[in-house]
Write an enzyme that holds these catalytic residues in place. Structure first.
Site, PDB file in Angstrom:
ATOM      1  N   LYS A 256       0.851  -1.183   0.000  1.00 56.90           N
ATOM      2  CA  LYS A 256       0.000   0.000   0.000  1.00 56.90           C
ATOM      3  C   LYS A 256       0.892   1.240   0.000  1.00 56.90           C
ATOM      4  CE  LYS A 256      -3.944   0.342   0.500  1.00 56.90           C
ATOM      5  NZ  LYS A 256      -4.993   0.433  -0.551  1.00 56.90           N
TER       6      LYS A 256
ATOM      7  N   HIS B 209     -10.364  -7.011  -4.185  1.00 56.10           N
ATOM      8  CA  HIS B 209      -9.986  -5.985  -3.232  1.00 56.10           C
ATOM      9  C   HIS B 209     -10.363  -6.418  -1.821  1.00 56.10           C
ATOM     10  CE1 HIS B 209     -11.405  -2.380  -0.901  1.00 56.10           C
ATOM     11  NE2 HIS B 209     -10.211  -1.956  -1.225  1.00 56.10           N
TER      12      HIS B 209
END
Length: 422
Positions: free
Chosen positions: A193, A320
C-alpha cells in the site's frame, strides 16, 4: 409443488476489533475497525451469515433494509434487491476515506444488498446441503491464493504499546514486515500500500522487496496519490518489477493516459466500481485488471456477473480487501473458487487482525492459500461469545464512522487528504 422458505427475522450486530496504525493516502487507520454482522433467520432454526461495513450511516440503511425482508423466500434474490431498493429509496451515502472510489446511489444500494445476499446464499446452501461455490456455478480450484498485504505503519498507535508487527517506515521495515507475514502465512505474492511517502521512497521499497523476494509477484497501490505524469514516471522506473500497478492516478481518463505508456497492466478498485463504469473503461483502455469486491458490487452473484464481463473484454480479475473478518473471508473464498478467470492472488487484511474473529472455526492460510470449504453454505458458523465481545468493543470504543484523515490530524494537525499529492 414448490415450498417457500421465508425469512423470519434479521439481526444486525455492529462490532469493533483492534486495528493497527496502517498508513494510506487518506491518513491512518484508527485503533478500532468497524464491521456489522448480519444474521438472517428462517425455519428449522437455520441462520444465514453476512458481513459488511459498520459505519453509522451504513448501519442505518441496513436497518431500513432488514425491516423489509420478513416473509421473503430465501431463494428469491431478485425479490431481495427489489425489496431493499423500495425500502431504502435513492440514497447516495459516501464513505469518508474514499479508498473504494466515488459514491453513487447505485453503489450505495449494492453495498446494502451485499451482506443480505451472502446470508441468503448461505441459507440456500444449508437447505440444499451444497456449498456456496456450487450455487455460483461450481468449484474450479481447490485452494484460493491470497497476497501478503504490506503497509507503511507506525510501531503502535500513539500512546499505546507497539504491536507485534512493529514499525515500517522505510524499505528495511517493509522487507521485515514482508518476511514476518510470509513466514507465518506462506504468501507467494506481495502487495504494498503506497501513496504515503514521495514516490521515490516507495520505488526503493519495491526494489528492496524484489531483492529480498526475487521470485514473488509484486504490486503497488498508491490509491490515486499521483498525477498522470508522476504515475508514468513510476511505471517506467518499476518496469520489470511489478505484476501490476494499482490506481496510480484518479479517474478513467487519467488511468487511460497512464495505461497507454505503462509497461505493466494497471489495476483498479477505485475507478471501476459499478457496472456503469465498465463501458467507458473498456473504450478508453483505462485498466487491464479489475479488483472485484462483493461488499460494494452487490454480493456474490453480482460479482460473478462482473467476472463474466471482464472475461468477455479480456480484463484480468482479482479481489480488493478492506479490514474484515472470517465471514467475509469465507464469502471471498467461495466466489474465487467458482470464478475461472480470477487468476491473480486475492487481497486480504486478515493477518492484520491477529487472530480476532467472529467465526467458531476460522479458515486458515496454508502456503498462502485457503482451502475451499465444501460444507453446506459458507462453511462457517458464528462464535456467539466472540460476537458479544466484539459488540461490546463497538459500544465502548467511541468510534462510529471510519475517518483515516481526522485520526491522522490528531498527530499531524496540518495534514490534509490530497489526491494527487505528488
Amino acid at each position: 409443488m414448490t415450498t417457500s422458505l421465508p425469512v423470519i427475522a434479521v439481526t444486525i450486530t455492529p462490532i469493533a476489533f483492534p486495528d493497527p496504525p496502517l498508513l494510506n493516502s487518506a491518513g491512518v487507520h484508527q485503533p478500532w475497525a468497524l464491521r456489522a454482522i448480519v444474521q438472517v433467520h428462517c425455519g428449522d432454526e437455520l441462520v444465514g451469515l453476512g458481513e459488511t461495513y459498520g459505519d453509522a450511516p451504513h448501519l442505518a440503511l441496513l436497518g431500513r433494509a432488514a425491516g423489509a425482508l420478513a416473509g421473503l423466500d430465501v431463494f428469491d434474490l431478485a425479490g431481495l434487491r427489489s425489496r431493499i431498493a423500495a425500502a431504502v429509496g435513492v440514497v447516495d451515502a459516501p464513505d469518508r476515506h474514499g479508498l473504494t472510489g466515488g459514491s453513487s446511489a447505485e453503489k450505495t444500494l449494492a453495498r446494502i444488498v451485499s451482506p443480505f445476499e451472502v446470508a441468503l446464499l448461505d441459507l440456500q446452501g444449508q437447505v440444499t446441503e451444497r456449498p456456496v461455490h456450487a450455487l455460483l456455478g461450481g468449484k474450479v480450484r481447490e485452494t484460493v491464493p491470497f497476497s501478503a498485504y504490506l503497509f507503511y505503519k507506525w510501531a503502535g498507535h500513539p500512546g499505546a504499546e507497539p504491536d507485534e508487527y512493529g514499525e515500517a517506515l522505510d524499505p528495511a521495515g517493509i522487507v521485515a514486515q514482508a518476511r514476518r507475514m510470509i513466514d507465518r502465512y506462506g504468501f507467494r505474492s506481495i502487495k504494498l500500500k503506497g501513496g504515503v511517502f514521495p514516490p521515490e521512497q516507495e520505488i526503493n521499497a519495491i526494489r528492496a522487496l524484489r531483492v529480498a523476494f526475487p521470485d514473488m509477484p509484486l504490486r503497488l497501490d498508491p490509491n490515486c496519490a499521483w498525477t498522470v505524469d508522476t504515475s508514468v514516471k513510476v511505471a517506467e522506473e518499476t518496469a520489470g518489477l511489478l505484476e501490476y500497478l494499482e490506481d496510480p492516478t484518479a479517474g478513467l481518463a487519467g488511468m487511460a493516459e497512464v495505461a497507454a505508456l505503462a509497461p505493466m497492466p494497471l489495476a483498479t478498485n477505485m475507478c471501476v466500481v459499478r457496472f456503469a463504469d465498465l463501458p467507458e473503461s473498456v473504450a478508453r483502455g483505462s485498466v487491464g485488471i479489475v479488483l472485484a469486491d462483493h461488499h460494494y458490487w452487490g454480493g456474490l452473484t453480482a460479482s460473478a456477473h462482473l467476472a463474466t464481463i471482464c472475461r468477455t473484454w479480456g480484463l484480468g480479475l482479482s479481489m480488493h480487501s478492506n479490514s474484515h473478518l472470517g465471514i467475509s473471508l469465507a464469502a471471498m473464498t467461495h466466489l474465487a473458487a467458482a470464478t475461472p478467470n480470477l487468476t491473480y492472488a486475492v487481497d486480504t487484511h486478515m493477518p492484520w487482525q491477529l487472530g480476532v474473529d467472529v467465526v467458531a472455526e476460522p479458515l486458515h492460510f496454508i502456503d498462502g492459500s485457503v482451502t475451499v470449504p465444501d460444507a453446506p453454505g459458507l462453511g462457517v458458523s458464528l462464535d456467539q461469545d466472540a460476537l458479544a465481545r466484539l459488540h461490546e468493543n463497538y459500544l465502548t470504543c467511541g468510534i462510529r464512522e471510519r475517518d483515516d484523515t481526522a485520526y491522522m490530524r490528531l498527530f499531524e494537525p496540518g495534514y490534509t487528504k490530497r489526491r494527487p499529492r505528488w
